[in-house]
Write a protein that holds these residues in place. Structure first.
Motif, PDB file in Angstrom:
ATOM      1  N   ALA A  10      11.672  29.018 -29.158  1.00 10.91           N
ATOM      2  CA  ALA A  10      11.628  30.475 -28.993  1.00 10.91           C
ATOM      3  C   ALA A  10      11.862  30.920 -27.554  1.00 10.91           C
ATOM      4  N   SER A  11      11.923  29.969 -26.610  1.00  9.93           N
ATOM      5  CA  SER A  11      12.014  30.385 -25.208  1.00  9.93           C
ATOM      6  C   SER A  11      12.650  29.300 -24.346  1.00  9.93           C
ATOM      7  N   GLY A  12      13.170  29.717 -23.208  1.00  9.20           N
ATOM      8  CA  GLY A  12      13.590  28.786 -22.161  1.00  9.20           C
ATOM      9  C   GLY A  12      14.559  27.687 -22.597  1.00  9.20           C
ATOM     10  N   ILE A  31      10.899  25.007 -33.939  1.00  4.48           N
ATOM     11  CA  ILE A  31       9.437  24.966 -34.073  1.00  4.48           C
ATOM     12  C   ILE A  31       8.824  25.632 -32.844  1.00  4.48           C
ATOM     13  N   ASP A  32       7.932  26.582 -33.065  1.00  2.00           N
ATOM     14  CA  ASP A  32       7.268  27.242 -31.932  1.00  2.00           C
ATOM     15  C   ASP A  32       6.028  27.957 -32.460  1.00  2.00           C
ATOM     16  N   LEU A  33       5.273  28.527 -31.539  1.00  2.00           N
ATOM     17  CA  LEU A  33       4.066  29.254 -31.947  1.00  2.00           C
ATOM     18  C   LEU A  33       4.429  30.464 -32.805  1.00  2.00           C
ATOM     19  N   ALA A  40       4.029  26.856 -35.754  1.00  2.00           N
ATOM     20  CA  ALA A  40       2.882  25.947 -35.764  1.00  2.00           C
ATOM     21  C   ALA A  40       2.404  25.748 -34.338  1.00  2.00           C
ATOM     22  N   ASP A  41       1.109  25.459 -34.205  1.00  2.00           N
ATOM     23  CA  ASP A  41       0.522  25.173 -32.894  1.00  2.00           C
ATOM     24  C   ASP A  41       0.494  23.660 -32.697  1.00  2.00           C
ATOM     25  N   LEU A  42       1.412  23.168 -31.868  1.00  2.00           N
ATOM     26  CA  LEU A  42       1.516  21.730 -31.641  1.00  2.00           C
ATOM     27  C   LEU A  42       0.373  21.208 -30.772  1.00  2.00           C
ATOM     28  N   GLY A  43      -0.479  22.105 -30.310  1.00  4.81           N
ATOM     29  CA  GLY A  43      -1.645  21.696 -29.539  1.00  4.81           C
ATOM     30  C   GLY A  43      -2.791  21.201 -30.412  1.00  4.81           C
ATOM     31  N   THR A  44      -2.662  21.324 -31.730  1.00  2.00           N
ATOM     32  CA  THR A  44      -3.740  20.889 -32.624  1.00  2.00           C
ATOM     33  C   THR A  44      -3.221  19.896 -33.671  1.00  2.00           C
ATOM     34  N   ALA A  70       8.774  21.984 -26.226  1.00  2.00           N
ATOM     35  CA  ALA A  70       7.565  22.803 -26.080  1.00  2.00           C
ATOM     36  C   ALA A  70       6.636  22.201 -25.045  1.00  2.00           C
ATOM     37  N   GLY A  71       6.102  23.046 -24.194  1.00  2.00           N
ATOM     38  CA  GLY A  71       5.161  22.580 -23.186  1.00  2.00           C
ATOM     39  C   GLY A  71       4.521  23.762 -22.504  1.00  2.00           C
ATOM     40  N   ILE A  72       3.415  23.500 -21.809  1.00  2.00           N
ATOM     41  CA  ILE A  72       2.747  24.546 -21.034  1.00  2.00           C
ATOM     42  C   ILE A  72       2.415  23.997 -19.648  1.00  2.00           C
ATOM     43  N   SER A 153       0.142  14.736 -17.690  1.00  3.80           N
ATOM     44  CA  SER A 153       0.678  14.859 -19.054  1.00  3.80           C
ATOM     45  C   SER A 153       2.132  14.426 -19.112  1.00  3.80           C
ATOM     46  N   LYS A 154       2.900  14.766 -18.080  1.00  5.50           N
ATOM     47  CA  LYS A 154       4.332  14.434 -18.086  1.00  5.50           C
ATOM     48  C   LYS A 154       4.575  12.968 -17.729  1.00  5.50           C
ATOM     49  N   ALA A 155       3.747  12.398 -16.836  1.00  6.75           N
ATOM     50  CA  ALA A 155       3.872  10.978 -16.513  1.00  6.75           C
ATOM     51  C   ALA A 155       3.516  10.142 -17.741  1.00  6.75           C
ATOM     52  N   ALA A 181      14.043  14.990 -17.288  1.00  2.00           N
ATOM     53  CA  ALA A 181      13.029  15.514 -16.376  1.00  2.00           C
ATOM     54  C   ALA A 181      13.675  16.545 -15.458  1.00  2.00           C
ATOM     55  N   PRO A 182      13.446  17.831 -15.722  1.00  2.00           N
ATOM     56  CA  PRO A 182      14.039  18.877 -14.884  1.00  2.00           C
ATOM     57  C   PRO A 182      13.290  19.031 -13.563  1.00  2.00           C
ATOM     58  N   GLY A 183      13.984  19.647 -12.601  1.00  2.00           N
ATOM     59  CA  GLY A 183      13.312  20.122 -11.390  1.00  2.00           C
ATOM     60  C   GLY A 183      12.752  21.497 -11.714  1.00  2.00           C
ATOM     61  N   VAL A 184      13.210  22.513 -10.975  1.00  2.00           N
ATOM     62  CA  VAL A 184      12.788  23.878 -11.312  1.00  2.00           C
ATOM     63  C   VAL A 184      13.889  24.527 -12.151  1.00  2.00           C
ATOM     64  N   VAL A 185      13.495  25.106 -13.272  1.00  2.00           N
ATOM     65  CA  VAL A 185      14.432  25.745 -14.187  1.00  2.00           C
ATOM     66  C   VAL A 185      14.051  27.208 -14.336  1.00  2.00           C
ATOM     67  N   MET A 189       8.558  30.304 -18.067  1.00  2.00           N
ATOM     68  CA  MET A 189       7.488  29.490 -17.487  1.00  2.00           C
ATOM     69  C   MET A 189       7.505  29.540 -15.963  1.00  2.00           C
ATOM     70  N   SER A 190       8.678  29.356 -15.359  1.00  2.00           N
ATOM     71  CA  SER A 190       8.741  29.335 -13.899  1.00  2.00           C
ATOM     72  C   SER A 190       8.698  30.754 -13.321  1.00  2.00           C
ATOM     73  N   ALA A 191       9.153  31.729 -14.083  1.00  2.00           N
ATOM     74  CA  ALA A 191       9.133  33.119 -13.603  1.00  2.00           C
ATOM     75  C   ALA A 191       7.719  33.531 -13.222  1.00  2.00           C
TER      76      ALA A 191
HETATM   77  P1  NAI Z   1       9.014  28.318 -21.799  1.00  2.00           P
HETATM   78  O1  NAI Z   1       7.612  28.756 -21.589  1.00  2.00           O
HETATM   79  O2  NAI Z   1      10.118  29.267 -21.563  1.00  2.00           O
HETATM   80  O3  NAI Z   1       9.166  27.734 -23.274  1.00  2.00           O
HETATM   81  C1  NAI Z   1       8.213  26.852 -23.828  1.00  2.00           C
HETATM   82  C2  NAI Z   1       8.082  27.136 -25.307  1.00  2.00           C
HETATM   83  O4  NAI Z   1       7.106  26.220 -25.836  1.00  2.00           O
HETATM   84  C3  NAI Z   1       7.581  28.564 -25.608  1.00  2.00           C
HETATM   85  O5  NAI Z   1       8.409  29.197 -26.557  1.00  2.00           O
HETATM   86  C4  NAI Z   1       6.188  28.326 -26.139  1.00  2.00           C
HETATM   87  O6  NAI Z   1       5.773  29.268 -27.107  1.00  2.00           O
HETATM   88  C5  NAI Z   1       6.299  26.935 -26.748  1.00  2.00           C
HETATM   89  N1  NAI Z   1       4.977  26.349 -26.887  1.00  2.00           N
HETATM   90  C6  NAI Z   1       4.009  26.310 -25.934  1.00  2.00           C
HETATM   91  N2  NAI Z   1       2.871  25.812 -26.447  1.00  2.00           N
HETATM   92  C7  NAI Z   1       3.132  25.537 -27.759  1.00  2.00           C
HETATM   93  C8  NAI Z   1       2.349  25.027 -28.820  1.00  2.00           C
HETATM   94  N3  NAI Z   1       1.057  24.726 -28.646  1.00  2.00           N
HETATM   95  N4  NAI Z   1       2.928  24.875 -30.025  1.00  2.00           N
HETATM   96  C9  NAI Z   1       4.224  25.210 -30.216  1.00  2.00           C
HETATM   97  N5  NAI Z   1       5.008  25.701 -29.256  1.00  2.00           N
HETATM   98  C10 NAI Z   1       4.468  25.876 -28.041  1.00  2.00           C
HETATM   99  O7  NAI Z   1       9.146  27.036 -20.882  1.00  2.00           O
HETATM  100  P2  NAI Z   1      10.423  26.162 -20.444  1.00  2.00           P
HETATM  101  O8  NAI Z   1      10.579  26.338 -19.008  1.00  2.00           O
HETATM  102  O9  NAI Z   1      11.550  26.343 -21.363  1.00  2.00           O
HETATM  103  O10 NAI Z   1       9.800  24.700 -20.651  1.00  2.00           O
HETATM  104  C11 NAI Z   1      10.284  23.781 -21.599  1.00  2.00           C
HETATM  105  C12 NAI Z   1       9.832  22.408 -21.192  1.00  2.00           C
HETATM  106  O11 NAI Z   1      10.376  22.104 -19.915  1.00  2.00           O
HETATM  107  C13 NAI Z   1       8.324  22.257 -21.049  1.00  2.00           C
HETATM  108  O12 NAI Z   1       7.932  21.024 -21.595  1.00  2.00           O
HETATM  109  C14 NAI Z   1       8.111  22.288 -19.558  1.00  2.00           C
HETATM  110  O13 NAI Z   1       6.948  21.596 -19.180  1.00  2.00           O
HETATM  111  C15 NAI Z   1       9.367  21.610 -19.072  1.00  2.00           C
HETATM  112  N6  NAI Z   1       9.738  21.891 -17.681  1.00  2.00           N
HETATM  113  C16 NAI Z   1      10.017  23.172 -17.264  1.00  2.00           C
HETATM  114  C17 NAI Z   1      10.364  23.414 -15.951  1.00  2.00           C
HETATM  115  C18 NAI Z   1      10.664  24.789 -15.443  1.00  2.00           C
HETATM  116  O14 NAI Z   1      10.823  24.948 -14.215  1.00  2.00           O
HETATM  117  N7  NAI Z   1      10.777  25.800 -16.281  1.00  2.00           N
HETATM  118  C19 NAI Z   1      10.434  22.312 -14.994  1.00  2.00           C
HETATM  119  C20 NAI Z   1      10.165  21.020 -15.516  1.00  2.00           C
HETATM  120  C21 NAI Z   1       9.824  20.835 -16.824  1.00  2.00           C
END
Ligand code: NAI
Length: 255
Positions: A10-12, A31-33, A40-44, A70-72, A153-155, A181-185, A189-191
């Protein structure tokens, strides 16, 4: 058409990847929240089980690809549940469906942060598959140095990939399993981080990107696309830094 499950669709980065795959003719199971094919909530554990079941139903038990985006990054114990167990438990649950496909592929999104200092106990509990222990230790780390939780978590995720990718369950079943493994994207999330000028300066020192600066999410998606594409028959267990040179800048030229 291939069936590819994408978490965080759903994002990024996940959203950019889903758009690329759909454009190339694949059937994406997002798959997303919320705002996804499978919400679905992948945290549970319950959410993960629901996600596995819903994906299996949509792909008819044969899944060509899985990409876990998906990540936080908000400092909380939930980090280990979403970023590690939300990836590994889902991957393990879907692995039989991947093994049933003709040319299955899997990839996960790690982070340059996985190279930063970690809490060894959190990493060990993750790798032992002990979510309760990982959460209990994460509570302690929250008090001591919460900035270690995201790198931990990432390591752990990268080490899980490198440990399991060569087993009969993955390599033996013909499934490449890699990490980008991205740098800053530039994503939502980064915004949030960059809204704070002081935080931005900290980030720019922590993640130097001499090659072309911050990446757009589509850049990370392209690397993931190749890893899960038909050309990748022999690369597995690799951590691909798509990071503008950050990993080399931080660790130096030794390999
Ligand atoms: P984002 O926040 O734009 O997208 C992450 C998506 O994961 C969101 O749609 C969110 O709803 C979903 N999500 C979060 N918790 C969830 C859950 N419990 N169950 C289901 N879905 C869930 O973030 P972005 O930047 O696209 O990040 C994607 C991946 O890239 C993440 O794993 C993040 O850690 C990693 N990453 C991002 C960087 C960045 O600078 N944006 C840098 C390095 C890694």
């Amino acid at each position: 058409s291939r069936h590819i499950a994408v978490t965080g669709s759903a994002s990024g980065i996940g959203q950019a990847l889903a758009e690329q795959l759909i454009g190339a003719g694949d059937t994406v199971i997002g798959i997303d929240l919320k705002d996804a094919d499978v919400c679905a909530d992948l945290g549970t554990p319950t959410g993960r089980a629901q996600a596995v079941e819903a994906v299996l139903e949509r792909c008819g038990g044969v899944l060509d690809g899985l990409v876990a985006c998906a990540g936080i990054n908000t400092p909380s114990p939930a980090l280990v549940s979403v970023n590690f167990f939300g990836v590994t438990a889902l991957a393990e649950g879907l692995r039989p469906a991947l093994a049933a496909a003709a040319a299955p592929r899997a990839a996960v999104v790690g982070s340059i942060s996985g190279t930063q200092p970690v809490d060894d106990e959190v990493v060990a509990a993750c790798l032992a598959g002990d979510e309760a222990a990982a959460l209990a230790r994460a509570e302690v780390v929250m008090g001591e140095g919460p900035q270690k939780l995201y790198p931990s978590s990432k390591a752990a995720l990268a080490q899980w990939v490198r440990r399991d990718c060569v087993t009969p369950q993955w390599a033996g079943a013909g499934i490449p399993l890699n990490v980008v493994a991205p740098g800053v994207v530039r994503t939502p999330m980064s915004a949030a981080l960059f809204a704070d000028e002081r935080m931005k300066q900290v980030m720019d020192r922590a993640v130097p990107m001499p090659l072309n600066g911050y990446a757009g999410p589509e850049v990370i998606a392209e690397a993931l696309s190749w890893l899960i594409g038909p050309s990748n028959t022999h690369m597995t267990g690799q951590v691909l830094y798509v990071d503008g040179g950050a990993e080399v800048s931080l660790r130096g030229p030794a390999v």
